[in-house]
Write an enzyme that holds these catalytic residues in place. Structure first.
Site, PDB file in Angstrom:
ATOM      1  N   LYS A  21      28.483  11.156  -6.022  1.00  0.00           N
ATOM      2  CA  LYS A  21      29.166  11.542  -4.787  1.00  0.00           C
ATOM      3  C   LYS A  21      30.599  11.035  -4.784  1.00  0.00           C
ATOM      4  O   LYS A  21      31.530  11.755  -4.419  1.00  0.00           O
ATOM      5  CB  LYS A  21      28.395  11.002  -3.581  1.00  0.00           C
ATOM      6  CG  LYS A  21      28.997  11.368  -2.231  1.00  0.00           C
ATOM      7  CD  LYS A  21      28.014  11.115  -1.099  1.00  0.00           C
ATOM      8  CE  LYS A  21      27.883   9.658  -0.735  1.00  0.00           C
ATOM      9  NZ  LYS A  21      29.000   9.194   0.131  1.00  0.00           N
ATOM     10  N   SER A  22      30.788   9.779  -5.192  1.00  0.00           N
ATOM     11  CA  SER A  22      32.120   9.180  -5.170  1.00  0.00           C
ATOM     12  C   SER A  22      33.086   9.927  -6.085  1.00  0.00           C
ATOM     13  O   SER A  22      34.245  10.183  -5.719  1.00  0.00           O
ATOM     14  CB  SER A  22      32.040   7.712  -5.597  1.00  0.00           C
ATOM     15  OG  SER A  22      31.239   6.976  -4.707  1.00  0.00           O
ATOM     16  N   ASP A  48      28.085  15.412   2.550  1.00  0.00           N
ATOM     17  CA  ASP A  48      29.369  14.693   2.529  1.00  0.00           C
ATOM     18  C   ASP A  48      30.425  15.418   1.713  1.00  0.00           C
ATOM     19  O   ASP A  48      31.573  15.562   2.151  1.00  0.00           O
ATOM     20  CB  ASP A  48      29.168  13.290   1.952  1.00  0.00           C
ATOM     21  CG  ASP A  48      28.912  12.250   3.033  1.00  0.00           C
ATOM     22  OD1 ASP A  48      28.507  12.646   4.146  1.00  0.00           O
ATOM     23  OD2 ASP A  48      29.101  11.057   2.770  1.00  0.00           O
ATOM     24  N   ASN A  91      29.823  12.905   9.677  1.00  0.00           N
ATOM     25  CA  ASN A  91      29.426  11.514   9.503  1.00  0.00           C
ATOM     26  C   ASN A  91      29.869  10.964   8.150  1.00  0.00           C
ATOM     27  O   ASN A  91      29.315   9.990   7.655  1.00  0.00           O
ATOM     28  CB  ASN A  91      27.903  11.380   9.651  1.00  0.00           C
ATOM     29  CG  ASN A  91      27.474   9.962   9.985  1.00  0.00           C
ATOM     30  OD1 ASN A  91      28.230   9.195  10.576  1.00  0.00           O
ATOM     31  ND2 ASN A  91      26.256   9.601   9.600  1.00  0.00           N
ATOM     32  N   GLN A 168      38.008   2.034   0.636  1.00  0.00           N
ATOM     33  CA  GLN A 168      38.489   3.408   0.806  1.00  0.00           C
ATOM     34  C   GLN A 168      39.853   3.467   1.483  1.00  0.00           C
ATOM     35  O   GLN A 168      40.576   4.442   1.316  1.00  0.00           O
ATOM     36  CB  GLN A 168      37.466   4.236   1.579  1.00  0.00           C
ATOM     37  CG  GLN A 168      36.205   4.508   0.777  1.00  0.00           C
ATOM     38  CD  GLN A 168      35.143   5.219   1.586  1.00  0.00           C
ATOM     39  OE1 GLN A 168      35.316   5.499   2.765  1.00  0.00           O
ATOM     40  NE2 GLN A 168      34.019   5.508   0.950  1.00  0.00           N
ATOM     41  N   SER A 194      33.651  -3.710  -1.691  1.00  0.00           N
ATOM     42  CA  SER A 194      33.237  -2.627  -2.596  1.00  0.00           C
ATOM     43  C   SER A 194      34.330  -2.307  -3.610  1.00  0.00           C
ATOM     44  O   SER A 194      34.638  -1.156  -3.882  1.00  0.00           O
ATOM     45  CB  SER A 194      32.893  -1.371  -1.790  1.00  0.00           C
ATOM     46  OG  SER A 194      32.062  -1.660  -0.710  1.00  0.00           O
ATOM     47  N   ASP A 310      26.077   0.004  -1.981  1.00  0.00           N
ATOM     48  CA  ASP A 310      25.128   1.068  -1.678  1.00  0.00           C
ATOM     49  C   ASP A 310      23.729   0.785  -2.200  1.00  0.00           C
ATOM     50  O   ASP A 310      22.800   1.547  -1.924  1.00  0.00           O
ATOM     51  CB  ASP A 310      25.639   2.406  -2.228  1.00  0.00           C
ATOM     52  CG  ASP A 310      26.833   2.922  -1.443  1.00  0.00           C
ATOM     53  OD1 ASP A 310      27.011   2.488  -0.288  1.00  0.00           O
ATOM     54  OD2 ASP A 310      27.589   3.754  -1.982  1.00  0.00           O
ATOM     55  N   LYS A 337      29.000   0.812   7.997  1.00  0.00           N
ATOM     56  CA  LYS A 337      28.537   2.020   7.320  1.00  0.00           C
ATOM     57  C   LYS A 337      27.961   3.020   8.338  1.00  0.00           C
ATOM     58  O   LYS A 337      28.179   2.895   9.531  1.00  0.00           O
ATOM     59  CB  LYS A 337      27.505   1.649   6.261  1.00  0.00           C
ATOM     60  CG  LYS A 337      28.041   0.739   5.161  1.00  0.00           C
ATOM     61  CD  LYS A 337      29.030   1.471   4.269  1.00  0.00           C
ATOM     62  CE  LYS A 337      29.431   0.627   3.070  1.00  0.00           C
ATOM     63  NZ  LYS A 337      30.326   1.349   2.141  1.00  0.00           N
ATOM     64  N   GLU A 338      27.202   3.998   7.830  1.00  0.00           N
ATOM     65  CA  GLU A 338      26.615   5.005   8.721  1.00  0.00           C
ATOM     66  C   GLU A 338      25.767   4.386   9.823  1.00  0.00           C
ATOM     67  O   GLU A 338      25.594   4.951  10.896  1.00  0.00           O
ATOM     68  CB  GLU A 338      25.788   6.005   7.904  1.00  0.00           C
ATOM     69  CG  GLU A 338      26.613   6.966   7.061  1.00  0.00           C
ATOM     70  CD  GLU A 338      27.020   6.413   5.720  1.00  0.00           C
ATOM     71  OE1 GLU A 338      27.425   7.192   4.855  1.00  0.00           O
ATOM     72  OE2 GLU A 338      26.964   5.169   5.520  1.00  0.00           O
ATOM     73  N   HIS A 381      21.212   7.930   5.340  1.00  0.00           N
ATOM     74  CA  HIS A 381      20.509   8.397   4.148  1.00  0.00           C
ATOM     75  C   HIS A 381      19.958   7.251   3.315  1.00  0.00           C
ATOM     76  O   HIS A 381      18.850   7.326   2.789  1.00  0.00           O
ATOM     77  CB  HIS A 381      21.455   9.258   3.304  1.00  0.00           C
ATOM     78  CG  HIS A 381      22.774   8.605   2.983  1.00  0.00           C
ATOM     79  ND1 HIS A 381      23.320   8.609   1.726  1.00  0.00           N
ATOM     80  CD2 HIS A 381      23.660   7.918   3.761  1.00  0.00           C
ATOM     81  CE1 HIS A 381      24.489   7.978   1.743  1.00  0.00           C
ATOM     82  NE2 HIS A 381      24.713   7.555   2.970  1.00  0.00           N
ATOM     83  N   ARG A 382      20.729   6.173   3.186  1.00  0.00           N
ATOM     84  CA  ARG A 382      20.303   5.080   2.304  1.00  0.00           C
ATOM     85  C   ARG A 382      19.136   4.302   2.894  1.00  0.00           C
ATOM     86  O   ARG A 382      18.266   3.821   2.159  1.00  0.00           O
ATOM     87  CB  ARG A 382      21.497   4.180   1.974  1.00  0.00           C
ATOM     88  CG  ARG A 382      22.628   4.967   1.320  1.00  0.00           C
ATOM     89  CD  ARG A 382      23.488   4.161   0.398  1.00  0.00           C
ATOM     90  NE  ARG A 382      24.545   4.985  -0.177  1.00  0.00           N
ATOM     91  CZ  ARG A 382      24.381   5.801  -1.212  1.00  0.00           C
ATOM     92  NH1 ARG A 382      23.199   5.899  -1.793  1.00  0.00           N
ATOM     93  NH2 ARG A 382      25.393   6.526  -1.664  1.00  0.00           N
ATOM     94  N   LYS A 407      23.018  13.922   2.849  1.00  0.00           N
ATOM     95  CA  LYS A 407      24.356  13.333   2.787  1.00  0.00           C
ATOM     96  C   LYS A 407      24.759  12.972   1.369  1.00  0.00           C
ATOM     97  O   LYS A 407      25.928  13.125   0.992  1.00  0.00           O
ATOM     98  CB  LYS A 407      24.392  12.097   3.687  1.00  0.00           C
ATOM     99  CG  LYS A 407      25.735  11.433   3.820  1.00  0.00           C
ATOM    100  CD  LYS A 407      25.645  10.280   4.804  1.00  0.00           C
ATOM    101  CE  LYS A 407      26.947   9.518   4.910  1.00  0.00           C
ATOM    102  NZ  LYS A 407      28.050  10.319   5.464  1.00  0.00           N
TER     103      LYS A 407
END
Length: 422
Positions: A21-22, A48, A91, A168, A194, A310, A337-338, A381-382, A407
């Protein structure tokens, strides 16, 4: 909808890692800013990454999702928009943060907003740094939080940026920096959360042709006038998503092999394998495949996971079936986070019977007899995936809102069903 998880094991399964994803997020942005067409092979198509692609399309970049690839016709560093653009980032914190700096390359103002949870996730340090580099950032609602309105230009120069909440913020500026009017030099005075994701950002930037210098994780300089170039690019497999598959072997006993992984990857979540090995699993790599095997007891460990955020929840669920306590440090930024991932993980493990102690920057799990519970992942999601894995060892687990895994790992449920684990 609810997914019910029963006890299983020992296991003997082989999976293919989903694309990163990243890397997909960053490749989309570099390709959108490049001159010419790019082909991104083996991308992750998830909720995402679709939000990032949609945001770039809102800024005037043609993007086509084709079987096994994405084509992107880059804008050459100036988004061809006419009038103010509003981007709904849903999100996806990655989408909002990475597009915030890129928005300075649009002709007109850009408003970035998102879900109710997104409006609780701070972006103040990024806004402060962009103002120092020539941008204008306004907050129509709560100061320092989305929505935000970005205008002005990316002049460049030197500034400091606080990346202790999220790396980020740093990645966002770095990715837009090749198109600044002057060189961009960022100094990072605090320890970056991170920080391994800055390695991913740098990797993508260099592969698309930017000129980037760095001094560890303390200082970065991006050369102006050396733009991204359209190219063919292939996305590597995702160690974050693979962690759930490796964890199946750790909690259920047996063996799991995951293919499609880069053995030399800079992804920080590769460290999850080191954690499993330290706990007593056997880890072996051959080509693009990694195998995790557990045949005996797991032992608790003490480990800093600040560069592998993550996989903290996944490791906490593995720790719950070990023979001794595990302490995970470097967890402070997970509240942004989410969901507040440490709080949700601690509360769920306690309901299952485990002992959990939480400090500002650590999580300690003390194993005890466990029982299944209903899990509300809070649209994270995680959380859903980590407790599904633990459910395979314990049984009697009910996972609500299973669709939230779209996601990052849309094929998660199909992968487990395909190996007869659900």
């Amino acid at each position: 909808m609810i997914v019910r998880v029963s006890q299983t094991g020992p296991v003997n399964a082989t999976f293919e890692a989903p694309p990163s994803k990243s890397y997909t997020h960053r490749a989309l942005i570099a390709a959108a800013l490049a001159a010419g067409r790019s082909r991104i092979a083996a991308p992750l198509r998830s909720a995402d990454t679709e939000l990032t692609a949609r945001g770039l399309e809102d800024l005037g970049v043609p993007i086509a999702w084709l079987p096994g690839e994405i084509t992107v016709d880059g804008c050459g560093g100036t988004f061809p928009t006419a009038g103010e653009v509003i981007i709904d980032c849903g999100n996806s914190g990655t989408t909002l943060r990475l597009l915030t700096s890129a928005a300075l390359l649009a002709r007109d103002p850009v408003v970035l907003t998102g879900s109710p949870r997104m409006l609780e996730r701070p972006v103040g340090p990024l806004a402060d740094a962009l103002r120092a580099l020539g941008g204008e950032v306004a907050f129509p609602g709560r100061p320092g939080y989305p929505p935000l309105r970005v205008s002005g230009r990316l002049r460049g120069g030197r500034t400091e940026i606080d990346g202790s909440i999220s790396s980020q913020f740093v990645s966002s500026i770095l990715m837009a920096a090749p198109y600044a009017e002057e060189d961009v030099e960022l100094t990072l005075p605090a320890t970056v959360a991170s920080r391994s994701y800055l390695d991913v950002t740098a990797d993508v930037m260099l592969r698309f042709g930017a000129r980037l210098e760095r001094w560890g994780y303390d200082r970065f300089r991006v050369k102006r006038g050396v733009p991204y170039r359209g190219r063919d690019y292939r996305v590597e497999g995702d160690y974050s998503s693979a962690s759930y598959l490796f964890a199946v072997a750790a909690v259920c006993e047996g063996r799991v092999t995951v293919t499609g992984l880069n053995p030399a990857s800079v992804q920080g979540d590769r460290r999850f394998l080191d954690a499993l090995e330290a706990m007593g699993c056997r880890v072996a790599a051959a080509g693009d495949a990694v195998t995790v095997e557990r045949t005996g007891d797991l032992h608790g460990i003490e480990i800093d996971m600040s560069s592998s955020p993550d996989t903290v929840q996944t490791l906490a669920t593995v720790a719950a079936v070990a023979a001794s306590p595990t302490t995970i440090t470097g967890t402070a930024h997970l509240q942004y986070k989410e969901s507040d991932r440490v709080a949700v993980t601690a509360e769920t493990l306690r309901r299952m019977g485990a002992g959990v102690e939480v400090t500002e920057d650590s999580l300690t799990v003390t194993p005890a007899p466990l029982h299944g519970v209903a899990v509300d992942p809070h649209d994270d999601h995680r959380t859903a995936m980590a407790f599904t894995v633990l459910g395979l060892a314990v049984g009697g687990m009910a996972i609500r809102d299973p669709g939230c895994v779209e996601k990052s790992f849309p094929g998660f449920w199909e992968a487990l069903y395909g190996e007869g684990l659900l």
